[in-house]
Design an enzyme around this catalytic site. Structure first.
Site, short mmCIF file in Angstrom:
data_model
loop_
_atom_site.label_atom_id
_atom_site.label_comp_id
_atom_site.label_asym_id
_atom_site.label_seq_id
_atom_site.Cartn_x
_atom_site.Cartn_y
_atom_site.Cartn_z
N ALA A 8 -4.82 -4.32 -5.72
CA ALA A 8 -3.79 -3.84 -4.80
C ALA A 8 -3.80 -4.68 -3.53
O ALA A 8 -4.74 -4.62 -2.76
CB ALA A 8 -4.03 -2.38 -4.46
N CYS A 9 -2.74 -5.46 -3.33
CA CYS A 9 -2.72 -6.41 -2.21
C CYS A 9 -1.33 -6.42 -1.58
O CYS A 9 -0.38 -5.88 -2.12
CB CYS A 9 -3.07 -7.82 -2.69
SG CYS A 9 -4.66 -7.92 -3.57
N THR A 10 -1.23 -7.08 -0.42
CA THR A 10 0.06 -7.34 0.23
C THR A 10 0.08 -8.79 0.67
O THR A 10 -0.89 -9.26 1.29
CB THR A 10 0.27 -6.42 1.44
OG1 THR A 10 0.09 -5.06 1.06
CG2 THR A 10 1.67 -6.61 2.02
N GLU A 101 -1.52 -11.48 -6.06
CA GLU A 101 -0.79 -10.27 -5.75
C GLU A 101 -0.54 -9.56 -7.09
O GLU A 101 0.29 -10.00 -7.89
CB GLU A 101 0.56 -10.62 -5.09
CG GLU A 101 1.40 -9.44 -4.70
CD GLU A 101 0.82 -8.67 -3.55
OE1 GLU A 101 0.94 -7.43 -3.55
OE2 GLU A 101 0.22 -9.30 -2.64
N ARG A 249 5.90 -0.86 1.81
CA ARG A 249 5.18 -1.93 2.53
C ARG A 249 6.11 -3.11 2.81
O ARG A 249 6.06 -3.71 3.87
CB ARG A 249 3.96 -2.38 1.72
CG ARG A 249 2.81 -1.40 1.76
CD ARG A 249 1.65 -1.90 0.92
NE ARG A 249 1.83 -1.62 -0.49
CZ ARG A 249 1.28 -2.31 -1.47
NH1 ARG A 249 0.55 -3.38 -1.21
NH2 ARG A 249 1.46 -1.96 -2.74
#
Length: 473
Positions: A8-10, A101, A249
């Protein structure tokens, strides 16, 4: 394959004409399944492989490596029990990448091209790509060739940049992917969802794709649109999870850089490419990566209703282990590449700048034991994160002041280093920047310990086990 903990990344990408100083940026928060998952950060030296074969500890993916590997900065797991997960870095050719990602493909496309269990996955991508490429485009092409031969075990987005271009690649299924050159005047915020939209198959300067992807889509009748070839629509998802975990997000990042545009945080049609309303600074990128819906009713640390505070997944999390901003400065021929590193929760940790034309980073970043030790940069910042959040309303302004002061110091120090670097070249320049990395880390570590000492002292006065005697008793 073992459980995938880095899921889980941004990500943020900023073109050179969209930034305030003409730099290109690729950036990402590496989020984990666990709140504590120690990370290292160091320079991997150039090497000659001589027939070396790489094998993943995660799923036994294996391939022979090219003979020559460039020097590069790397951020692997401290305990590589599930694989290296080197995540991000810049090599000696000033080519950078951030991987990955994590994204999800829909069931229709996966039915005809499922993921490959022993194919390439996040734990391996940086290791087998970054040391061997001379450009961002080469990064896409090398990874594409690997996927064509070995398959992909996961759906992922990967960022690349070099002195000319930024590329973003999305791998959807076992063998199908596309990549887009990010326009110089645009930015992108990506959040665990396939985002690339229309692909122009006549424009190989700005788009790349897996062999036969258009025939694949046509054969299995996968395109839901009448008059466009939209990768997001064909391969992506549009679910309740997306609307609460992913799209908000992107909405918040775009709200920050385009405040005049009203959008729905749960919209599945937020544009992939955006032009900001002002030039973007490294501090703007830091602000987004460290955000948690600040100044909205959705802030988990704010004053909204309990329902709103839990409605959307924030960008900065307690399980963010490594937030990085890779910066390539096109107006600085001697000292172009900087990697900004915030270990732990970026809401409370400062971004520390390191020059990647160096032999080492600092020993405090290469030391990350399983248990707490304040000699380790990772544990120093995780400790700070825990202390600040434990008394958030009392400590947040002190912490913001600490971050602001270090941010100003970093800008001044980079300017001073640049002036001196113009007089140096070759190994003397590399040695000089190596020493600057040590001094920068030393300053940040020292100031962080002072800040931590101050918070702990103040926190002792906030105990609920305080009792004042009523004089009337």
């Amino acid at each position: 394959m073992k459980r995938h903990t880095h899921s889980a990344c941004t990500s943020i990408m900023v073109g050179r004409k969209a930034s305030i100083d003409g730099s290109s940026y690729i950036a990402r928060n590496e989020d984990n399944f666990f709140a504590i998952w120690p990370k290292k950060f160091y320079i991997q030296k150039a090497m000659i492989n001589d027939g070396k074969v790489y094998t993943s500890a995660n799923n036994n993916f294996s391939l022979p490596l090219p003979k020559k590997a460039y020097r590069y900065s790397t951020s692997p797991d401290a305990n590589p029990v599930e694989g290296l997960y080197e995540e991000d870095g810049i090599n000696e050719k000033n080519v950078g990448m951030s991987a990955t990602e994590s994204v999800t493909a829909n069931e229709k496309v996966l039915a005809y091209d499922p993921l490959v269990e022993d194919g390439i996955a996040e734990d391996s991508i940086t290791t087998v790509v970054l040391p061997y490429i001379d450009s961002a485009r080469e990064g896409v092409e090398r990874l594409g060739e690997i996927i064509s031969k070995y398959g992909s075990a996961e759906s992922n987005g990967i960022e690349f940049f070099d002195e000319k271009e930024i590329w973003y690649m999305e791998v959807a299924t076992g063998h199908q992917w596309v990549a887009i050159r990010i326009p110089d005047d645009c930015y992108v915020v990506a959040a665990n969802q396939i985002g690339i939209e229309d692909i122009d198959f006549t424009d190989t300067n700005n788009y790349l794709w897996s062999d036969g992807i258009d025939e694949f889509v046509e054969k299995y009748q996968l395109n839901p649109d009448f008059n466009r070839w939209d990768f997001r629509h064909i391969f992506g998802t549009n679910t309740k999870k997306d609307r609460h975990y992913n799209t908000p997000r992107v909405w918040y990042g775009q709200k920050t850089l385009n405040p005049s545009i009203e959008q729905d945080p749960e919209s599945s049609e937020l544009p992939f490419l955006r032009k900001a309303e002002k030039k973007i600074s490294v501090e703007d990128i830091q602000s987004i990566l460290s955000s948690h819906y600040n100044e909205t009713q959705f802030d988990p640390l704010g004053s909204g209703s309990e329902e709103d505070k839990k409605r959307y997944r924030a960008i900065s999390l307690s399980r963010t282990e490594n937030s990085h901003i890779l910066q390539l400065r096109h107006n600085n021929s001697k000292n172009q590449a900087i990697e900004w590193k915030a270990l732990g929760v970026p809401s409370f940790s400062p971004y520390v700048p390191f020059f990647t034309n160096a032999n080492t980073i600092d020993e405090s970043y290469g030391y990350a034991p399983e248990k707490l030790d304040l000699k380790s940069a990772y544990w120093l910042y995780e400790t700070l994160n825990m202390v600040v959040e434990s008394h958030y309303s009392d400590f947040v302004e002190l912490n913001l002041d600490y971050q602001k002061e270090l941010s100003s110091w970093a800008r001044r120090r980079i300017f001073e280093v640049d002036e001196q670097a113009q007089k140096l070249s070759g190994s003397k320049l590399t040695d000089y920047l190596t020493e600057q990395n040590r001094q920068i880390a030393e300053h940040f570590n020292k100031e962080t310990k002072v800040h931590l000492d101050d918070l702990i002292t103040k926190g002792a006065e906030l105990s609920k086990l305080t009792f004042k005697m009523d004089p009337n008793l």
